[in-house]
Design a protein around this motif. Structure first.
Motif, mmCIF file in Angstrom:
data_model
loop_
_atom_site.group_PDB
_atom_site.id
_atom_site.type_symbol
_atom_site.label_atom_id
_atom_site.label_comp_id
_atom_site.label_asym_id
_atom_site.label_seq_id
_atom_site.Cartn_x
_atom_site.Cartn_y
_atom_site.Cartn_z
ATOM 1 N N GLY A 374 -65.263 15.281 -18.377
ATOM 2 C CA GLY A 374 -65.575 16.684 -18.550
ATOM 3 C C GLY A 374 -63.563 17.388 -18.502
ATOM 4 N N ALA A 375 -62.644 17.012 -18.044
ATOM 5 C CA ALA A 375 -61.727 17.380 -17.674
ATOM 6 C C ALA A 375 -60.378 17.183 -19.096
ATOM 7 N N ALA A 376 -61.146 16.137 -20.156
ATOM 8 C CA ALA A 376 -60.491 15.739 -20.782
ATOM 9 C C ALA A 376 -61.083 16.251 -22.209
ATOM 10 N N LEU A 377 -62.671 16.998 -22.592
ATOM 11 C CA LEU A 377 -63.315 17.539 -23.377
ATOM 12 C C LEU A 377 -63.413 18.678 -23.421
ATOM 13 N N ASP A 378 -63.913 19.660 -21.699
ATOM 14 C CA ASP A 378 -64.423 21.058 -21.927
ATOM 15 C C ASP A 378 -62.868 21.950 -21.713
ATOM 16 N N PHE A 379 -62.341 21.945 -22.506
ATOM 17 C CA PHE A 379 -61.508 23.216 -22.399
ATOM 18 C C PHE A 379 -61.829 24.786 -21.732
ATOM 19 N N THR A 380 -62.638 25.018 -21.164
ATOM 20 C CA THR A 380 -63.334 25.783 -20.124
ATOM 21 C C THR A 380 -62.819 25.941 -18.942
ATOM 22 N N HIS A 381 -63.430 24.591 -18.754
ATOM 23 C CA HIS A 381 -63.529 24.281 -17.268
ATOM 24 C C HIS A 381 -62.395 22.984 -17.273
ATOM 25 N N LYS A 382 -61.533 22.506 -18.213
ATOM 26 C CA LYS A 382 -60.400 21.890 -17.681
ATOM 27 C C LYS A 382 -59.564 22.119 -16.685
ATOM 28 N N GLU A 383 -59.135 23.456 -16.223
ATOM 29 C CA GLU A 383 -58.216 23.379 -15.131
ATOM 30 C C GLU A 383 -59.228 22.936 -13.889
ATOM 31 N N GLN A 384 -60.064 23.370 -13.678
ATOM 32 C CA GLN A 384 -60.937 23.037 -12.203
ATOM 33 C C GLN A 384 -61.105 21.848 -12.515
ATOM 34 N N LEU A 385 -61.834 21.271 -13.350
ATOM 35 C CA LEU A 385 -61.290 19.915 -13.886
ATOM 36 C C LEU A 385 -60.782 18.638 -12.950
ATOM 37 N N THR A 386 -59.551 19.540 -13.747
ATOM 38 C CA THR A 386 -58.530 18.617 -13.507
ATOM 39 C C THR A 386 -58.305 18.212 -11.963
ATOM 40 N N LYS A 387 -58.621 19.310 -11.379
ATOM 41 C CA LYS A 387 -57.980 20.039 -9.738
ATOM 42 C C LYS A 387 -59.300 19.089 -9.245
ATOM 43 N N LEU A 388 -60.221 18.573 -9.442
ATOM 44 C CA LEU A 388 -61.144 17.603 -9.173
ATOM 45 C C LEU A 388 -60.743 16.340 -9.152
ATOM 46 N N LEU A 389 -59.403 15.924 -10.176
ATOM 47 C CA LEU A 389 -59.772 14.348 -10.435
ATOM 48 C C LEU A 389 -58.585 13.713 -8.982
ATOM 49 N N ARG A 390 -59.597 12.590 -8.678
ATOM 50 C CA ARG A 390 -58.347 11.538 -7.427
ATOM 51 C C ARG A 390 -58.249 10.400 -8.438
ATOM 52 N N PHE A 391 -57.046 9.848 -8.096
ATOM 53 C CA PHE A 391 -56.862 9.120 -8.327
ATOM 54 C C PHE A 391 -55.846 7.895 -7.333
ATOM 55 N N GLU A 392 -55.434 6.761 -7.554
ATOM 56 C CA GLU A 392 -55.085 5.982 -6.360
ATOM 57 C C GLU A 392 -53.064 6.498 -6.453
ATOM 58 N N SER A 393 -52.350 5.339 -5.809
ATOM 59 C CA SER A 393 -51.826 5.949 -6.551
ATOM 60 C C SER A 393 -50.595 4.975 -5.414
ATOM 61 N N SER A 394 -49.314 4.939 -5.816
ATOM 62 C CA SER A 394 -48.153 3.632 -4.974
ATOM 63 C C SER A 394 -48.048 4.167 -3.605
ATOM 64 N N LEU A 395 -48.225 5.134 -3.554
ATOM 65 C CA LEU A 395 -47.949 5.922 -2.305
ATOM 66 C C LEU A 395 -48.903 6.233 -1.440
ATOM 67 N N THR A 396 -50.231 6.221 -2.214
ATOM 68 C CA THR A 396 -51.636 5.791 -1.175
ATOM 69 C C THR A 396 -52.426 4.276 -0.688
ATOM 70 N N GLU A 397 -52.364 4.502 0.275
ATOM 71 C CA GLU A 397 -52.805 2.710 0.427
ATOM 72 C C GLU A 397 -53.948 2.399 -0.622
ATOM 73 N N LYS A 398 -54.459 1.352 -0.950
ATOM 74 C CA LYS A 398 -55.496 0.790 -1.764
ATOM 75 C C LYS A 398 -56.883 1.560 -1.533
ATOM 76 N N GLY A 399 -56.990 1.680 -2.505
ATOM 77 C CA GLY A 399 -58.580 2.299 -1.731
ATOM 78 C C GLY A 399 -58.884 4.011 -1.524
ATOM 79 N N LYS A 400 -57.156 4.153 -1.018
ATOM 80 C CA LYS A 400 -57.577 5.900 -0.839
ATOM 81 C C LYS A 400 -56.795 6.782 -1.798
ATOM 82 N N THR A 401 -57.552 7.833 -1.933
ATOM 83 C CA THR A 401 -56.702 8.740 -4.029
ATOM 84 C C THR A 401 -56.039 9.834 -2.978
#
Ligand code: ADP
Ligand code: MG
Length: 613
Positions: A374-401
């Motif tokens: 949705g974040a990639a394709l649904d322009f209308t809801h992109k902003e709200q969807l992007t807020k809902l995305l989660r990723f691990e990062s170099s600062l999170t523990e493994k498995g935490k996002t």
């Protein structure tokens, strides 16, 4: 004229037109006539319930509010009887001979608005009572009003332009519709077939429906009940029934809205994402109801594509009413529903993420891929969807996002962009050479492991005004770090870079020293602006065009690294061995980038190198 003899009447012109369309339409789902007649019966019972609040004197007052369907497959006859409000003689004429009512009026209006010959409209919105003529040779309506002194009548028609009304003795209160089926419609008089249809369209009608003496509808329209009075088990049971599911629902949203539309909705997410498990693509399966009667079990446009994992029910009273005012062609009503529900569901997810982070995280593990889509394709809801995305990062523990918002809150004022790396796993990214330069500068990098991530990041492009940037992209500029002791000097670097470029030839597009490297001697960067290393791997896996172009990378070396310093020292004295080392370093960099395509030549080279130890 006396009221006791049969009288023949002409249908109103519009009804004739309607009947003509209904009878000659090639509409394949003729079965919807059952839905229409049952909802009329249910309406009649509902009206009676209302009437009884103020009227004490009701004919046949002991009759239970129920709907009885009987079928006779030998005679090809169907009878649908309700003990509802019934009709007087005048009402029979008015209701079944003229077009004063909503459904059919809307249908004709839509036809008038250019939807000509779209027989689909019949199925979507019904043409009410007249849909019986899709299957009927003749229809008789035996009716007896709730008013004590009104006698019973029978209305009958073959749908050809006229109908008759005559008195009928001994009728019970309500209406009994008797349909003599056309020869090729005999299937509808079969018990199993009728049962199937009733279960499909009328499972949630509030009054008991029986078919040939057996009760068919036993499930409540839970979505219309008060949230506070519904038990957890009831929700689960409903979910299983409605979604034909065997699992338990994971998340649930039960809400109603009054503006801009009257909506009662009960939505579920399943426990697991079956698409992820390799099953076929999910189909929209939030069903659309109007006052408990099914309109469409799989409405295509009710929700955006990326919400295809949702199950449940949306019920809107406004459907038939609004339809008569709107053009059905532009589907504006369904679009409106879509907007309201999607917005509400996104708000719900946002609340879940805030208030029940763990539950949200678990949901995200399963269904995050849809949010990404949705974040990639649904322009209308992109902003709200992007807020809902989660990723691990170099600062999170493994498995935490982390969310992008949290990432941004940790950014220093100098950092302008959001960095990410795509790779097969955390371990793979961490052991590769790309991350270390960012780590050394305290720059957080999002770690993306899913095949779609690269595509998603490219489409989302920015968050909160900050660009999403691939950390392994050749264009990324990093701030200077203090130069450690003993690094190669500028002239030496230039020398070595030229020598490496000559030695490695076609395999590299460019060689230079790098600030990103801390612990690794070299890294390979994507020289192809249009295809990242990860993308190339995917293309290769899918055997797609472009993957066969000879691979060229830009090679960066670490002028502080012992191996590089040693290479510089030996490249003139032992050119042959130095060449082997250079080639091996490039291969090492390609391995780290996941780009080494043919490891066989490496073995021979390594053996040679080992000889020289
Ligand atoms: P709609 O239900 O949209 O009004 P229909 O064509 O289905 O349109 O029905 C026309 C009218 O006939 C209804 O509005 C109702 O007044 C009357 N009617 C139909 N079936 C029944 C019934 N079983 N009992 C009482 N009235 C009925
Ligand atoms: Mg109706």
């Amino acid at each position: 004229m006396s009221n006791t003899t049969p009288q023949t009447f002409e249908f109103q012109a519009e009804i004739k037109q309607l009947l003509d369309i209904v009878i000659h339409s090639l509409y394949t789902e003729k079965e919807i006539f059952v839905r229409e007649l049952i909802s009329n019966a249910s309406d009649a019972l509902e009206k009676l319930r209302h009437t009884r609040i103020t009227e004490r004197d009701v004919h046949d007052e002991k009759l239970e509010p129920e709907i009885n369907v009987t079928t006779d497959d030998k005679a090809k006859r169907i009878t649908i009887q309700d003990f509802g409000i019934g009709m007087t003689r005048e009402e029979l004429t008015r209701n079944l001979g003229t077009i004063a009512h909503s459904g059919s009026k809307a249908f004709l209006k839509a036809l008038g608005e250019g939807a000509q010959k779209n027989s689909n409209l019949i199925g979507q919105f019904g043409v009410g009572f007249y849909s019986a003529f899709m299957v009927a040779k003749s229809v008789k309506v035996y009716a007896r009003s709730w008013r004590k002194d009104e006698p019973g009548h029978v209305w009958s028609s073959e749908g050809a332009g006229s109908y008759t009304i005559e008195p009928s003795e001994g009728e019970r209160r309500g209406a009994k519709i008797v349909i003599e089926l056309k020869d090729d419609c005999g299937e509808f008089a079969q018990d199993w077939r009728m049962k199937e249809i009733l279960e499909r369209y009328s499972a949630f009608v509030s009054f008991p429906i029986s078919l040939n003496g057996k009760r068919v509808n036993t499930v409540q329209a839970l979505w219309l009940r008060n949230k506070n009075e519904i038990k957890e088990e009831e929700y689960t049971e409903f979910y299983k029934f409605q979604a034909h599911a065997h699992d338990e629902p994971r998340l649930r949203l039960h809400f109603s809205a009054d503006a801009p539309l009257t909506i009662n909705a009960l939505l579920f997410t399943p426990k697991e994402n079956t698409e992820k498990l390799g099953f076929s693509r999910l189909e929209p399966s939030v069903a659309l109801y109007c006052r408990k009667v099914l309109i469409d079990a799989k409405p295509k446009d009710l929700l955006p594509e990326w919400l295809r994992f949702l199950k449940g029910v949306v019920d809107s009273e406004d459907l038939p009413l609004n339809i008569s005012r709107e053009t059905m062609q532009d589907k504006s009503l369904v679009e409106k529903l879509n907007r309201v529900i999607t917005k509400r569901f996104l708000k719900f997810l946002d609340e879940e993420a805030r208030n029940r982070a763990e539950g949200y995280e678990a949901f995200y593990q399963e269904f995050g891929v849809f949010l990404k889509e949705g974040a990639a394709l649904d322009f209308t809801h992109k902003e709200q969807l992007t807020k809902l995305l989660r990723f691990e990062s170099s600062l999170t523990e493994k498995g935490k996002t982390t969310s992008l918002a949290d990432y941004v809150s940790r950014m220093s004022s100098e950092q302008k962009e959001i960095y990410y790396l795509v790779g097969p796993s955390r371990a793979a990214i961490e052991s590769g050479p790309y991350l270390e330069g960012f780590k050394a500068r305290n720059l957080e990098v999002l770690l993306c492991y899913e095949a779609v991530d690269e595509y998603v990041m490219n489409n989302v492009r920015e968050f909160d005004g900050r660009k999403l940037t691939a950390a392994d992209h050749a264009d990324v500029k990093l701030a200077d770090l203090p130069k450690p002791e003993g690094a190669l000097g500028e002239r030496e670097i230039k020398d070595l870079a030229n020598w490496l470029k000559d030695t490695l030839g076609e395999r590299v597009s460019e060689v230079k020293s790098s600030d990103r490297l801390v612990d690794s001697p070299v890294l390979a960067l994507n020289a192809d602006k249009f295809m990242s290393p990860h993308m190339r791997r995917m293309m290769k896996a899918m055997n797609r065009d472009g993957a066969e172009n000879p691979l060229r990378v830009s090679l960066e070396f670490n002028p502080r690294h012992a191996v590089i310093k040693r290479l510089f020292e030996t490249h003139t004295a032992h050119p042959e061995r130095a060449k082997l080392v250079a080639e091996q370093l490039l291969d090492n960099a390609l391995i780290a980038a996941g780009l080494l395509e043919d490891p066989t030549s490496m073995v021979a080279r390594l053996n040679k190198l080992l000889e020289s130890v």
